[in-house]
Structures are given as C-alpha cells and as structure tokens.
Design a protein around this motif. Sequence first.
Motif, PDB file in Angstrom:
ATOM      1  N   ALA B 254      46.925  37.805  45.026  1.00 15.82           N
ATOM      2  CA  ALA B 254      45.859  37.840  46.020  1.00 15.82           C
ATOM      3  C   ALA B 254      44.537  37.502  45.352  1.00 15.82           C
ATOM      4  O   ALA B 254      44.017  38.283  44.556  1.00 15.82           O
ATOM      5  CB  ALA B 254      45.789  39.221  46.679  1.00 15.82           C
ATOM      6  N   GLY B 255      44.023  36.335  45.613  1.00 15.90           N
ATOM      7  CA  GLY B 255      42.704  35.962  45.127  1.00 15.90           C
ATOM      8  C   GLY B 255      42.678  35.465  43.703  1.00 15.90           C
ATOM      9  O   GLY B 255      41.607  35.288  43.148  1.00 15.90           O
ATOM     10  N   PHE B 256      43.825  35.249  43.072  1.00 17.86           N
ATOM     11  CA  PHE B 256      43.776  34.705  41.703  1.00 17.86           C
ATOM     12  C   PHE B 256      44.945  33.774  41.469  1.00 17.86           C
ATOM     13  O   PHE B 256      45.981  33.841  42.144  1.00 17.86           O
ATOM     14  CB  PHE B 256      43.738  35.806  40.643  1.00 17.86           C
ATOM     15  N   ARG B 257      44.741  32.936  40.507  1.00 21.19           N
ATOM     16  CA  ARG B 257      45.800  32.034  40.065  1.00 21.19           C
ATOM     17  C   ARG B 257      45.619  31.884  38.572  1.00 21.19           C
ATOM     18  O   ARG B 257      44.547  31.509  38.091  1.00 21.19           O
ATOM     19  CB  ARG B 257      45.633  30.671  40.776  1.00 21.19           C
ATOM     20  N   PHE B 285      39.568  35.577  38.020  1.00 24.48           N
ATOM     21  CA  PHE B 285      39.385  36.773  38.828  1.00 24.48           C
ATOM     22  C   PHE B 285      37.941  36.918  39.258  1.00 24.48           C
ATOM     23  O   PHE B 285      37.018  36.688  38.489  1.00 24.48           O
ATOM     24  CB  PHE B 285      39.777  38.030  38.038  1.00 24.48           C
ATOM     25  N   THR B 286      37.759  37.303  40.507  1.00 32.70           N
ATOM     26  CA  THR B 286      36.428  37.560  41.029  1.00 32.70           C
ATOM     27  C   THR B 286      36.429  38.944  41.663  1.00 32.70           C
ATOM     28  O   THR B 286      37.378  39.330  42.347  1.00 32.70           O
ATOM     29  CB  THR B 286      36.061  36.544  42.134  1.00 32.70           C
ATOM     30  N   GLY B 287      35.343  39.687  41.398  1.00 33.25           N
ATOM     31  CA  GLY B 287      35.287  41.002  42.038  1.00 33.25           C
ATOM     32  C   GLY B 287      33.913  41.584  42.011  1.00 33.25           C
ATOM     33  O   GLY B 287      33.021  41.122  41.284  1.00 33.25           O
ATOM     34  N   GLU B 288      33.739  42.614  42.785  1.00 34.62           N
ATOM     35  CA  GLU B 288      32.459  43.286  42.852  1.00 34.62           C
ATOM     36  C   GLU B 288      32.468  44.442  41.867  1.00 34.62           C
ATOM     37  O   GLU B 288      33.459  45.182  41.773  1.00 34.62           O
ATOM     38  CB  GLU B 288      32.234  43.813  44.265  1.00 34.62           C
ATOM     39  N   VAL B 289      31.384  44.624  41.144  1.00 38.16           N
ATOM     40  CA  VAL B 289      31.324  45.666  40.107  1.00 38.16           C
ATOM     41  C   VAL B 289      31.208  47.042  40.784  1.00 38.16           C
ATOM     42  O   VAL B 289      30.262  47.290  41.541  1.00 38.16           O
ATOM     43  CB  VAL B 289      30.136  45.438  39.160  1.00 38.16           C
ATOM     44  N   ALA B 290      32.183  47.900  40.531  1.00 35.26           N
ATOM     45  CA  ALA B 290      32.147  49.255  41.097  1.00 35.26           C
ATOM     46  C   ALA B 290      31.534  50.245  40.125  1.00 35.26           C
ATOM     47  O   ALA B 290      30.896  51.211  40.515  1.00 35.26           O
ATOM     48  CB  ALA B 290      33.557  49.714  41.488  1.00 35.26           C
ATOM     49  N   ALA B 291      31.763  50.011  38.809  1.00 32.51           N
ATOM     50  CA  ALA B 291      31.208  50.926  37.812  1.00 32.51           C
ATOM     51  C   ALA B 291      31.091  50.195  36.503  1.00 32.51           C
ATOM     52  O   ALA B 291      31.794  49.215  36.266  1.00 32.51           O
ATOM     53  CB  ALA B 291      32.113  52.145  37.641  1.00 32.51           C
ATOM     54  N   VAL B 292      30.187  50.656  35.650  1.00 34.55           N
ATOM     55  CA  VAL B 292      29.971  50.034  34.353  1.00 34.55           C
ATOM     56  C   VAL B 292      29.994  51.125  33.290  1.00 34.55           C
ATOM     57  O   VAL B 292      29.426  52.188  33.482  1.00 34.55           O
ATOM     58  CB  VAL B 292      28.606  49.315  34.309  1.00 34.55           C
ATOM     59  N   GLU B 293      30.720  50.894  32.205  1.00 36.34           N
ATOM     60  CA  GLU B 293      30.695  51.824  31.064  1.00 36.34           C
ATOM     61  C   GLU B 293      30.175  51.050  29.879  1.00 36.34           C
ATOM     62  O   GLU B 293      30.849  50.170  29.341  1.00 36.34           O
ATOM     63  CB  GLU B 293      32.116  52.321  30.757  1.00 36.34           C
TER      64      GLU B 293
END
Lengths: 726, 353
Positions: B254-257, B285-293
């Motif tokens: 889903a959403g990647f190749r 891959f594409t996505g929205e950042v939910a958290a950063v460490e």
Amino acid sequence: MRWLAVALALSACADAPAARPLKLWHAYRGGEEQAIERAVARFTEETHVAVEVLSVPYDAFSSKLTSAIPHGAGPDVFIFAHERLRQFHRLKVVAPTTQRLERARYLPSTVEALDVDGELYGYPLSLKTLALFVNTALVTDPPETTDQWLSQLEATSDAERARFGLAYAAGDFYLHAPFVFGFGARLFDDAGRASFDTKGMARSLAFVKALQTRGFMPQEVSGALVKSLFNEGRAAMVISGPWFTGEIDPSVRYRITPLPTVSETGLPLTPFLGVEAALVSSRASRPDDAHRLAEFLSRGEATALRVNPGRQIPAELAAYERPEVVGDEAIAAFRRAAERAVPTPNTLEMAKVWEPMKLALRGVLQGEVSPEAAGALAERRYAALNREQPSGRDRPGATSPWPWLVALAGGLVAFAVRQWRRRGPPVPFARRYPEAARGLAYVAPAAVGIAVLIVVPFSVGISLAFFHHEAGDYTFVGLANFVDILTSKGYRVTEPLSFWFTLAVTIAWTFVNVALHLGIGLGLALLLKDPLLKLRAVYRVVLIVPWAVPNYITALMWKGMFHRQFGAINGLLAALGLEPVSWFTHFSTSFAANVITNTWLGFPFMMVVSLGALQSIPQDLYEAAEVDGASKWTQLRRITLPLLKPALLPSVILGCVWTFNMFNIIYLVSGGEPGGATDILVSEAYRWAFQRNEQYGFAAAYSVLIFFVLLGWTRLTRRLTGPEAA
Amino acid sequence: MSGLRLVGIRKSYGDHPVVKGVDLEVASGEFLVMVGPSGCGKTTLLRVIAGLEAVDSGQVLMSGADVTQVPPRDRDVGMVFQSYALYPHMTVRENLAFGLELRKVPRADVDARVAEAAAMLELTNLLERKPKALSGGQRQRVAMGRVIVRRPRLFLFDEPLSNLDTALRVQMRGELARLHRKLGVTMVYVTHDQVEAMTLATRVAVFDKGVLQQVGPPLELYHRPGNAFVAGFLGSPSMNLFDARREGTALVGAGFRLEAAGDYAGDVKLGLRPQDLTVSADGPFTGEVAAVERLGFDGYVFLETAAGPLTARFDGSLPVEVGQTVRVRPNGDVAHVFSADGARALRHPEAPR
C-alpha cells in the motif's frame, strides 16, 4: 450506684406509700416452689397483705442477701438453711424471734438448730437428714445394729455381678458424719475447735473403707450412680435424704428407717440435721406483717402444702397429726430419723471442716492414706486453712499501718523533690506548658477511666495484702501474710497448699500448655498453608471453632467428658478394651485432663498467628533453599522457624501470661483435685479468698506475689527479645 | 560434559498450556539466554530446568542423565531469583555459606570459598550485614555469590537485573559477562530485555506463546531471523513489517514499491530495520511524521504511511518536525522477506561482515 438506688427507692415510695407488698425470697424449684407460692397465696387471702415472691438462684442467694439487706433493698422474709444463721446474725441481717416463736409447736431439734448464742432466729419450716432406704425385695428386716447390717451386706453383695449391699456418696463428709458420731468421735472440742485426729474418726474411716474393700459398696459413688443402682435392684440399701424419695422408680418396693446403731459403741449412726427456716430480715419494712408471714409459712396449711406437693419433712409437730401425713410412711420415718439427728452446727468453725474432711475421706477411699493417718492429714489441712491472725507483738511494725504509710509518703516526697531539683532552673509552669488546660481536658476521660478501673483496684489489692481479715474485721499485720506464704507456714513445702508447690505446678502447667499450643498450632498452620489443600477454608474455620466458643462452656464439656462413669473419654477407652481412668483422683491424670482441655482451647490462637506469619514468608525463599540443597525438614528448621520467631515470640510471651492465670480451666475442670494438687496460683488465691473463711488479706498477698512473678517473667522476656528487636 | 538437553517439554497450569513442547540443547560452557515477551513460558522453562516445576511430559537431561524426577537439591544447579530470595534472617556470610553447609562441606573450605566469592563480587566488607542493610545492586551480587560459592554445574538466572536501575544494570551486565568468561560454566539466563540477550549470550533462544521460535548466536538471530516474530522482537526500535506482493522484481504494498532480489512469489511480509532506512529527499515510502526521537548526531522518526507505521533513521542535522510529510529510502539491499503469515523467512539481505 448508691444514688441510683436511692432514686429508685424514692420513686418506689412515691408510687405506693402504704401498700408496698412484703418481699419474700427463696431458692426453691419445682414442687417446692409451687408449694411456697400456694402458701403465700393463702396468706394473702387470709390477711389481705400482698406478698411479692422472688426465686433467687441458689449459688448467688447468700451473697445477694448479705449485700442487699444492709442497703434496705433486700426481702422482708427469706428462706434459708440454718447453717448460715451465725453469719447472718453477725452481719445483722436477721431479726430474732425468741419472744415470738412458740417452741412447743415444733420438733425440739429444729428449734435447737435456730439458736445462736441464746437467741432464736426464724421459724423452722422443714428438716433434712439422712436415713436408710431398704429395698424390701432384697432385705426383709431393716438392720438395727451394724453387726446385723454387715451380715445383710455380706449376703446381698456380689461385686463380680456388680451387686452391692449398700450405695451412698461415701466421699461426701455430709454422708460420712453419721459414722463419725456413731463411733463416738466429737467433731469439736470444748473450745469449739474442730478435731480430726481422734480414735473415733479413725474407726469410722476404717469401717467405711472396709465396706468398700469387702465389696459391699461400689467405688467413687456419685448421686446419679446411687439412683441407678437402687432403681435397678443392684443396691439393696441406700443412705440418703428426703429428696431421694422423688428419684426412686415406682416399681421398687422399699422402706425408710433410721440408720442402725454401731454395735461396738452402742451409739446410733447420727446424721446431721438441716433445718430450713423462714427468716425475717432485720430491715423488714413492716416487721409485724413480716413475722406473721414467716410464722404462717411454718404452720398449718402451709405445712400441708410443704408435704404435698413440696415433699419436704415438716418441722411443725401438728403436721404429723394431719390425715395426709399420718399415712405417709416416708415422712414418719424421716421424723424418727430426725429425732436421732444432731443439728449441723451453725458455727463458723463448721464451715472450715468440709475441706479437710473431704481430703481425708477421699484419701482413705482411694487408698492413699490409712484410716489412722487420715485424721492427722485433715488436722494439718485444717490448721493450714484456718490461719489465725498473725500476732503483732513479735513482728516489728506490724501493729499499725501508720509507720508504713508515713514512710511511703516520705519516700514519695523525697522522690518528688529530687525530680524537681533535677529539672534545673525553674520555668513558670504556664510558660512551660502553655496549653496545659486543654491537654488535661483531653487526657482526663482516659485518666479517670484508668484510675477507676486499674489504679484504685490495684492499690486496694496491694493494701489488702497487709491485712488479716476475719469475719468482717480487718487487722493490719504488716508483711506477715507474705512471710507465711513464702515460708509455707503450717505445711510442708511439698504439700499442695504450699506456695512453692503451687508455683511449681503453675510453671509446669504454663510450660506444658504453651509448648503444646505452639506445637499443635504451628503444625496445623504448616498443613493449612498449602494452597493446594482441598477444603482449606473449611478446615480453617473448623479449627478456629474451639477458640470461638466461650472457654467456660468448653471447660464444662470437657469436665463432662472426663467423668469416671459417664464420660465420653472413658467410654472410648472401654470401647477399646482399656480400663477406665478416674481422671481426677491422681495428680498426673488430673493435670493431664486440665492440659488437654486447655490445649483444645489454646491451639487455635497459635495456629492463627502462625498462619498469618507463614503467609508473609515469600515462597521463593523456599525455592532458593530447595535449590541450595535444603530438605523439607531443613527448610522448616533453618528458614521457617527463624522467620516465624519475631511474630511468634510475642504470642508465646502473651500465651504464657494467659496460661499462668488460666483460672477457668483449673476451677471448672479439675477443681484442684486431688486435694488441691492441680490448683495453680490464681485458683489457689481464689480459694483463700472465697472458699476458706474469706481470708482476703492472704489471698491479696497471693495475688501480689503472682503479680511479681509475672513482672519478673516480662522483664526476662524483654531481655530475651531485646537484641532480636534491634 | 555438563550440557543440558530438554526433550519435548510440556507444561500447563490447569487448562492453560504454558510450555508447548520445547526441545533445546545447551552445550557445556555455553551462556544461553532465553528471551520472549511476558507469558511466553521462558521462566516456567527455567523452573523446569531447576526442578522447581514438574513437567507434564518431556525429559530434562543433564550431562546425558535424565533428571526429570530428581529434586532440585540433587540436580547440582544454582539459581539467581528475580527477587534475589536472600534469607532475611541471615548475614551475607551465612547466606553465602548456607548451601555449602547443607552439603557438609568442611568449615575451612566454606570459609575459603565464601571469601573467594566475596572478593570476586566486592562483598568482602558487607559479609556481616543482613540483606535489608544492602542496596539493590549489593543484594543482587549476594544472590549471585550464593550460586558461585556452590560451583554448580549449571547456573540459572531468572531476570536477575530487572529490579535494578539502568546504570547499575549496564554495570552488572558487564560483571555477568566477565563472570561467565572467568568461570566458564554453563549458564541459562531468562530475560525479556533483548539488550541483555544480545550482549550476554553465546546463543539466544527466542520464545513466544510457549513455543521456541529460534535459537542461535545473537547476531545470526539479528541478521537472519527465522520468522517475523523473531525479526520483530530483536532489534531496537523494532523492525518495520509490511504486507506486500511480489510483482516482477519489485515488492508492492500500500503506497510503496520497492525493488528487491530473491526467489519467491505471491503475497509476502516485508521486513525493514529502522537502522537500514533513512529520511531523504526521495524514496519509496512517504508518510507524515507522528513523532521524532533525536539522539544527537542522528535520531528516529515515526511515520504514518499508507502501509502502516514506519520507523526510520534520520541525520541529526536534518530539520524534521512532527506533522511534516517526508520520504524514506532503504540503504541498499536491506529487505527481509517472510511468508505472508510471518512463520517463515524467505530471504535475508547479505549480512555486513
């Protein structure tokens, strides 16, 4: 309390100023109670004087009377046996009837019984004495002499078939007294002192012992056994009183005759005569009505009621002329027996005779003492029990408590001064304790409670230990009570009456009990701990039950189970083919009976404490130990016990103190039998106070010594636990 | 010589099976770590080895002998408990000596061995104290010392470090490793902490739901996990797992190749370690950042992608913020491929040497 009583009295006066009913107290039950109630109803019918009748339990009757009457709260008329008359007279609770009593109307011996130093008290109602009941199917002619009697006994006894010529409660001095007098012994010398070590006494004991050893009568006879033996035709003759007529099976044909005459002395076997009298209170509100009531109860119709349904033997002579009495052979026989009887002395000395005589009798019947030596044994016990007031002259400072009190006060002042001076520079009290008033107000209720409930009784108890009490008079005797106790004056150290003997018994008692409580409690706790045990909750509840039942009830149940003849334990032994044990005749078995009862009562506490402590030990300690190589036994010894110690030690100390003072069990189960040997210190103190001539001071000294023993024990245990707590 | 073998071990509590047939072999001198999530049966298995639990079926063999029915005290094993289980009424010295005394070791030997173990564990100054006067780390060392003095053929550890704070845990981990090197004995160690597993073990056994998933040297398990569970359990942060389908030379989800090598077809599960993914200007891959460490010079971002959550590494200098949409690319050939149910590994990337 007094204010309350006054208030009640006032309100009672306000309600019914004139027609307050007379109050009559008695301790009758059954037919006797019916008789008195009907007689009182007749009295009210005739005289229109209302009477309020109250039946009081017998055990508490005497003390209720002596405490209520002086406060004006007692009855106007009460019914009591004549043995207590002298005490009532001394406490001034009875009114004399010397001027009112028509002596000629009554059997002479019954009037004689009411005499205290020349004054008569009360109106004789009925009499009680002993006679011989003869089963006419087995013995045709009642014996006249003991020789004749013995041959009849020989003929009717067959011990192997459990048939006996005679049955009576031989261990009871009341039933032995006829033999004492019949063999010519006197119970009191001219000075009024009891004497036991006499030829007549020895012969009477030997005679009775021979009756037993020759198989003429069974051993350890109780009233219930007498009844069943006679009703089953297994005892040809019985010595008993008027009350026994009500217990005889209607199918048994019997006659009642006076006891036979002793062939050797020519004297009749002379029983005691007890007279029940209607006594008028010295504080009766309407003395004339009270006397009328009392006299009414002793005569005419009331007497008839006493015979039927009361089944009492009347004291009034005219009663024997009444048609319903003339035909009554039993009553006629008891009248004849009464003519031979001597009134039980109403002296204080008489009250002191029972315990020594019981000791001697039981000793002889159980074969522990020879009849010749028994008198001396009783004599020694008598002397020990009836301590005379220690003389003050040879004891310094023993005449007056004042020097002691002054010294005590001086000591207190010195102590206070020293404390005060150690305080350093004086700071004004108000500044030092700014909120003293409020603080005191908070503390006051508890302080008052402690003072009233603990400090006052404690001080009174300690003070009492320095006094000698005799018949209401207290004399200061200094340390004489303590000295007498600690030197066991009057008896050997190894005798049961000795403080040291009792202390040793008490310590053994405490040690054995606590060891068993702990052992059994811990053992059961270890079993119940296993979480996989099925029905664990049920077991736990069942095992706590002994603890939940009030201990006197348990004690009475065990007492019943230890009974020689009817007890479940001997029943069990018999079922197993073992000899029944008479539990209370030997020290070891009697002590064991006490211990068994108290162990039954005591182990649940230790079990609960152990269980709680066990559950706080983490399971992985056992796993660690198991991996470390410990067997189950090693785990118990090296892990469980050391970890239980902090929890169990306080319980053990507490258990020791409880057991040390476990009065109920001793008093109710063995009752100190045999001969006071199983008494512990508290029960001994109780006996000195309430069963041996009210020697309150001596008993208080015992209590003080108990206090010091326990104080020492707690100091010792504190030292034992001290390093552990750190 | 002093190896351990478990054959078909089964154990249930009531109707609840905890260990479902485990076969496992531990060679002499090996440090085997058993890991798995809570309730996977690893502690039960350890207790079975110690003899504290009876098995429903199966065999425990030590040095070739069947000890299944032998009680713990005769198995010659030592065990360090999670709670330490020190005897609270004994001093440290008595705790250490207890096992030796029970085995009737002569007094002089006991003293010597206690002194030796105490020196090794730096407990010499604490010998007269009772456990409650010790710190957590000291208690832990006493618990270990208690095993060491006995010199059993098998050391068992039940999450021994779980009650310690992080710093102490790191230190004790080091000491344990040193101890194993020094004593050279066989050790079986239970933990749920994969770091302990990775750092201590000569071999790791991963358990899940009462079943042994895979056993092997730590790096082999890390690089070549036998199934998706092992792959997800070892490594921190956890491996990213996506459903994917083989299309030609690529894996499509889903959403990647993603181009990937390997000989497999159809529906699969794709596994990518966060360390092998980098936030960059382009990537599959594409996505929205939910958290950063942020860990300093680099860090991890947690993204919500169309295929599910994804964790990736990023360069510390990169300005990544929550809410941003970023792209992620793999650093070369890094794809782990498992069967669609996760039960089998189909391919692993070449392990870096």
